[in-house]
Design a protein around this motif. Structure first.
Motif: not given
Length: 403
Positions: A347-351, A356-359, A315-322
């Motif tokens: 990794t991050d699914p949104h950013v 970044l690489i895959a989870l 998670g590289m976003a500043f908060k969850a779900g973002s």
């Protein structure tokens, strides 16, 4: 030159962003003719194609409804659209420089560049956080240019990800430098807000910076408690549960975690600057929140030879779900680890970030896993035996697990 027969009810300046676009869509959905002026050509193209340029709950559906309806947004990268609009919502706030000092000159420079496109009778509405006193300064600047412009300040107070919901649910603070400015913003925001709260411009400006500073201090309190409990060798979240369970007086204590994003630190430092740097609580909160990545790395170093370990950040976003990485402390954590650890994987699914690489790759290659942003996608993850997990958010419900 007076404003005659404007084509648009409102123009949102900087309207492709996370504050401006949901507001523009909401205005259009309530029957207003809305223009967006933005210099981000890529975002303009996305919006014109009916695609949101960022994640926001419910926004994609609303965009389809607006863009397919009679009040389709007018998109422009030319400031000429400003001239044809009655109200101008300016989604540009006061930034801080590398020394955390407010830079009002950037806002002054922006408005001076906008002057040729302004017309008597328009209402300029500042929407983002500004340094206290800025609204009156902008009013004075435009008057000095010979313009009969009405200037207002109506701060946005919504949470990213819940903007559309909160625009309709929360009272709207309105203020203006003259009676006509107040009348116009009452009419404009009265269309979408359940109630209006009237203040003077300086009062309205302080409501915004007070709110963000308060949130930042709350997070700092929780993070200081987390550090203290950890130094005792204890799990903070066992104590947190005991503190807050069925005990109303502690209901306002947030959980620990990275307190970041584009507003909280910046606005706390603006308030500090506005009080001649006597805002000791704000400075203390900064030291705690900004120091949490260092604390996490220090705890790992006490237990392991970090120089031999490969570390993964989830998670590289500043908060969850973002999908917003602005001022994310996960990036500060990465910088520290790039110096201390053998390798760092993120990794991050949104950013969107080429680094970044895959989870699955992060989980497979990392000896230590640190949760940077507790995205819901991570809750059911399974970790291999011997893999150390640091979860300052308690996102797995198993405590901080500082191994």
């Amino acid at each position: 030159m007076k404003l005659i027969d404007p084509h648009f009810d409102v123009c949102v300046i900087g309207g492709c962003g996370r504050v401006g676009l949901p507001l523009a869509l909401t205005f259009a959905d309530h029957g207003l003719k809305v223009a967006i002026f933005d210099i981000n050509e890529a975002s303009l193209k996305q919006i014109d194609n009916g695609q949101m340029p960022f994640r926001e709950t419910g926004a994609q559906e609303l965009m389809h409804r607006v863009q397919d309806g009679p009040n389709r947004l007018h998109l422009s990268s030319s400031a000429e659209v400003v001239t044809r609009s009655r109200c101008l919502v300016v989604v540009i706030g006061t930034p801080v420089d590398e020394h955390l000092n407010p830079t009002f000159h950037s806002m002054r420079r922006f408005f001076r560049g906008l002057v040729p496109y302004l017309r008597d009778g328009q209402c300029v509405i500042l929407r983002s956080t500004v340094y206290p006193g800025s609204t009156e300064k902008i009013n004075d600047l435009l008057r000095a240019e010979g313009l009969a412009i009405h200037v207002a300040y109506c701060p946005e107070r919504v949470a990213e990800g819940k903007v559309l919901e909160e625009l309709k649910a929360l009272p709207q603070v309105v203020s203006g430098c003259d009676d006509e400015a107040v009348r116009v913003v009452e009419e404009l925001f009265g269309r979408i807000a359940p109630a209006l709260v009237h203040l003077t411009p300086i009062e309205a400006e302080l409501t915004k910076v007070f709110a963000n500073a308060w949130r930042y201090i709350q997070f700092a309190t929780a993070n200081q408690f987390l550090m203290i409990a950890t130094d005792y060798g204890l799990d903070f979240y066992r104590i947190y549960d005991a503190l807050t369970r069925d005990y109303p007086r502690m209901a306002g204590l947030p959980k620990g975690g990275f307190a970041a994003g584009p507003c909280l630190l910046k606005d706390t430092m603006q308030l500090a600057a506005a009080t001649s740097n006597t805002f000791a609580l704000g400075h203390a909160a900064m030291l705690i929140n900004e120091g949490l990545p260092n604390f996490v790395v220090g705890q790992i170093k006490e237990r392991h030879d970090l120089s031999r370990l490969r570390v993964g950040i989830l998670g590289m976003a500043f908060k969850a779900g973002s999908d917003d990485p602005r001022e994310s402390l996960s990036y500060k954590l990465r910088k520290i680890l790039e110096y201390e650890a053998a390798q760092v994987f993120c990794t991050d699914p949104h950013v969107k970030d080429d680094q970044l690489i895959a989870l699955d790759e992060v989980l497979a290659q990392s000896d230590v896993i640190i949760v940077g942003a507790p995205h819901p996608q991570y809750r059911d993850l399974q970790f291999r035996d011997g893999q150390h997990v640091v979860d300052i958010w308690n996102s797995f419900g198993k405590g901080t697990m500082l191994a």
